[in-house]
Enzyme design. Structure first.
Site, PDB file in Angstrom:
ATOM      1  N   HIS A 448       0.832  -1.204   0.000  1.00 56.57           N
ATOM      2  CA  HIS A 448       0.000   0.000   0.000  1.00 56.57           C
ATOM      3  C   HIS A 448       0.871   1.260   0.000  1.00 56.57           C
ATOM      4  CE1 HIS A 448      -3.560   2.367   1.747  1.00 56.57           C
ATOM      5  NE2 HIS A 448      -2.532   3.174   1.976  1.00 56.57           N
ATOM      6  N   GLU A 449       1.872   1.292   0.889  1.00 55.88           N
ATOM      7  CA  GLU A 449       2.682   2.499   1.040  1.00 55.88           C
ATOM      8  C   GLU A 449       3.697   2.656  -0.095  1.00 55.88           C
ATOM      9  OE1 GLU A 449       1.840   4.661   3.085  1.00 55.88           O
ATOM     10  OE2 GLU A 449       0.613   3.539   4.507  1.00 55.88           O
ATOM     11  N   HIS A 453       0.839   4.273  -2.843  1.00 58.42           N
ATOM     12  CA  HIS A 453       1.066   5.725  -2.831  1.00 58.42           C
ATOM     13  C   HIS A 453       2.305   6.111  -3.625  1.00 58.42           C
ATOM     14  CE1 HIS A 453      -2.193   6.362  -0.139  1.00 58.42           C
ATOM     15  NE2 HIS A 453      -1.623   5.814   0.917  1.00 58.42           N
ATOM     16  N   GLU A 506      -6.502   6.595  -1.056  1.00 56.94           N
ATOM     17  CA  GLU A 506      -6.384   5.427  -0.178  1.00 56.94           C
ATOM     18  C   GLU A 506      -6.929   4.181  -0.871  1.00 56.94           C
ATOM     19  OE1 GLU A 506      -4.651   5.285   2.460  1.00 56.94           O
ATOM     20  OE2 GLU A 506      -4.288   7.432   2.554  1.00 56.94           O
TER      21      GLU A 506
END
Length: 725
Positions: A448-449, A453, A506
């Protein structure tokens, strides 16, 4: 009204943020550095009270006075003598803990108001029977009179954060409307003025004051935007603006003072330059200085003590352009960081697994620092599990970023999980979640990070009229036509995608995690292969779909809006997987073992790699293309209007299921943080019991020696109270 949605019950769980082993391993110099950055963060964290609601600072002050003047045991004896029960006193402690943990009287995760779980009359009698009342009568009476009624009030507007009639906010004065916010947004774009560290106050003559956070208050000097402005808006009208600075000035000075002390113990010159730029930003109000600090921070590769501080996340501003203050200090976990380092080393290869063409990916993947950290201090309204920062698009796209996984947040939060707290899935799935949630979440957070992103390009027109992409050859993969939209000068993703930007991003990052966790090579980086790898995949997808169902708690039918960005994202993902069909995900209404209405969510494990993968891949492509092209209309139609809507049909009954979710809600755990104390050159770490009393004691002792803080905070309340009558 269901008041239970606004209280923290006495059964609320607490956990200690354990960092003793990591802290013990620091040198004396590193401990002192960590101590002063922690102090700067905690003082800055008090700013969040002033960003949340008009009454939050006063409630915090009142509780602090109450607990400072006598021990909890003595206060409990006073409560008993006044007729309060043990449950009443525990309710006081839980309420205070919730105020401290959320940095105000609105939940950091969900934005709904928090009220005490015992009567106003009993609260008032305890206040007036306390040592705080006897020793500081006038101040305590004034605080109670100003916040007592607001603490308990649940008028429709006060139940949640929002702008205008939709809720409460202190990012805008109470007379600001959504139309004012839109005009202010135009002003920021026209003047190329960042909004991260600002608030808006509408004066009686209609002029809008834009106030920058800074320790200095003088109106002129080193920032070009300060002063009077007239703007011709898109509606053809002229609007008056006044740009000032000095918001939260006395708290900002405490932040700067402690950063100055930390600077003497910095590890190297790069850290010193980083701190100097932080200090410049917080002194003058300059966002450019904070961007420079972030540039030095990116270059600070693999520090033993990691930290970041400033106005960072946009989640709680009703229009998603102003940021909440946040500061953290953490210590690198070398073993876990090695896994993330391996993921970074192979990141460019893994980016090829994402569903968009190479033209929609960054021109060059800037190898970030990715570490697992044991958090010592996290000041703000809540503690995340992972972070990808800085949030400045121009830096992330062309200069780089950092990823951090907050390892002890994950381990502390999951340490005391119970089978009965895992709702809406079968018994066997409950066991899967309890066993595999931590390792699967570790994978999800990492992907996810770093690759969520950290991936994806934004198309921009530069100041000279040129483009940062090949306008003639780049094709929109959704329609096969030439790209015909992009970001203009002064526009950012957050300004172009108002209100839904945080949730949208997100969701994009969550989908990257879901998609890439299916790759065996990636799972092997985290140490999972064979049957274990399949269990991690299943647990990750099951946890995500269940989270989409739990998200119903965070939808407000009254305003037809979502109160939490991550949970809206997970609801959208659930909708995507339900619409994929073929029995991938099903939700059925049933009767629970307690005889009450219940829900059963099932995920067909055999279809994750086929039906599930295609659904997420197709959806993720649209998310990235719309974001890259600044195509807000298409994104809004898909994300906000269609997938975020509370739809009912023959197969799903989200409207009625929401009540079942509310009735079976499990209150989120609160995290108790340690404190550091400096005596000469020795820094000691103090731990507290994982309970409401422990959290209250931790916060009380954190500021116990700063006797000037009360007046400072009171003066800030008084200076702005006319804006929230």
């Amino acid at each position: 009204m269901d008041v239970s949605q606004h209280i923290f019950p006495n059964t609320t769980d607490f956990c200690l943020l354990d960092c003793k082993e990591a802290f013990t391993g620091l040198t004396t110099k590193e401990k002192i550095y960590a101590h002063y950055i922690s102090r700067a963060s905690y003082y800055g964290g008090l700013i969040v009270l002033y960003q949340t609601s008009p009454e939050s600072p006063g409630i915090h002050l009142l509780l602090t006075k109450l607990f400072r003047h006598e021990s909890l045991q003595q206060l409990k004896q006073t409560a008993t003598s006044l007729g309060l029960s043990e449950d009443d006193f525990e309710a006081l402690l839980v309420y205070a803990a919730a105020i401290y943990a959320n940095s105000g009287n609105y939940k950091s995760f969900g934005d709904s108001k928090i009220i005490p779980n015992f009567s106003k009359e009993k609260f008032e009698s305890l206040i007036k029977g306390s040592q705080a009342y006897k020793k500081d009568t006038d101040a305590v009476v004034e605080l109670w009179n100003s916040v007592g009624s607001r603490m308990y009030s649940l008028s429709p507007r006060e139940t949640q954060l929002g702008l205008g009639q939709d809720g409460i906010t202190t990012y805008f004065s109470s007379n600001c409307t959504k139309e004012d916010a839109a005009i202010a947004k135009e002003f920021f774009t026209q003047k190329d003025l960042p909004a991260w560290n600002t608030r808006c106050f509408k004066h009686a003559d209609g002029k809008i004051e834009i106030r920058l956070a800074s320790s200095v208050t003088k109106p002129s000097g080193d920032l070009t935007h300060l002063g009077e402005h007239t703007m011709k808006a898109s509606d053809g009208k002229d609007y008056k603006f006044l740009v000032t600075r000095g918001d939260y000035s006395s708290l900002m000075k405490l932040v700067v003072d402690n950063l100055a002390l930390a600077k003497d113990y910095a590890a190297d010159d790069n850290q010193k330059l980083m701190i100097e730029k932080y200090m410049e930003s917080f002194t003058t109000g300059s966002c450019d200085a904070h961007k420079d600090a972030s540039r030095y921070w990116i270059k600070d590769k693999g520090p033993v003590v990691e930290s970041y501080i400033g106005f960072i996340e946009l989640y709680r501003d009703p229009v998603s352009t102003r940021a909440e203050f946040e500061g953290f200090v953490a210590i690198v976990n070398k073993e876990m960081s090695a896994k993330f380092g391996s993921l970074v080393d192979q990141a460019e290869k893994f980016l090829d697994l994402l569903p968009w063409p190479k033209e929609f990916e960054k021109d060059k993947f800037l190898m970030p620092d990715f570490t697992s950290l044991d958090v010592l201090t996290f000041a703000g309204s809540g503690i995340p599990a992972g972070i990808n920062i800085p949030n400045y698009d121009e830096i992330r796209q062309s200069e780089g970023f950092k990823n951090v996984s907050l390892g002890n947040v994950l381990s502390s939060s999951y340490k005391r999980d119970k089978l009965e707290n895992v709702t809406f899935v079968s018994h066997s799935d409950k066991e899967v979640i309890l066993k595999w949630k931590a390792p699967s979440f570790e994978v999800q957070v990492g992907l996810h990070e770093l690759l969520g992103h950290g991936s994806g390009k934004l198309f921009n027109r530069e100041a000279d009229g040129s483009f940062d992409f090949d306008k003639e050859k780049t094709v929109n993969p959704l329609n096969g036509k030439a790209v015909d939209s992009w970001y203009e000068q002064g526009e950012t993703f957050y300004s172009k995608f108002p209100t839904m930007s945080s949730s949208y991003e997100e969701c994009r990052a969550e989908c990257v995690g879901l998609l890439l966790c299916l790759d065996p090579k990636i799972l092997k980086v985290f140490g999972h292969s064979g049957e274990d790898a399949e269990n991690v995949i299943y647990a990750n997808w099951l946890t995500m779909t269940r989270a989409g169902l739990l998200a119903l708690e965070f939808f407000s039918p009254e305003t037809n809006s979502w109160r939490q960005a991550h949970m809206q994202a997970r609801y959208v993902i659930l909708q995507v997987l339900l619409r994929a069909g073929d029995g991938l995900v099903t939700i059925t209404e049933c009767t629970g073992a307690d005889g009450k209405p219940d829900l059963l969510l099932t995920l067909d494990k055999s279809k994750i790699h086929t039906v599930g993968k295609k659904a997420i891949s197709d959806f993720l492509l649209k998310l990235q293309v719309f974001k890259a092209l600044a195509d807000y209309p298409s994104a809004k139609q898909m994300y906000q209007d269609e997938l975020s809507s509370m739809t009912d049909n023959e197969e799903v009954k989200f409207t009625s299921w929401r009540q079942i979710v509310l009735d079976r809600k499990i209150t989120r755990k609160m995290i108790v943080q340690c404190n550091t104390f400096l005596n000469g050159e020795e820094v000691t770490l103090k731990e507290y019991e994982p309970s409401a009393a422990g959290l209250v004691q931790s916060v009380t002792e954190r500021f116990a020696e700063d006797v000037s803080l009360d007046k400072l905070m009171t003066d800030l309340i008084e200076s702005d109270k006319q804006h929230w009558p």
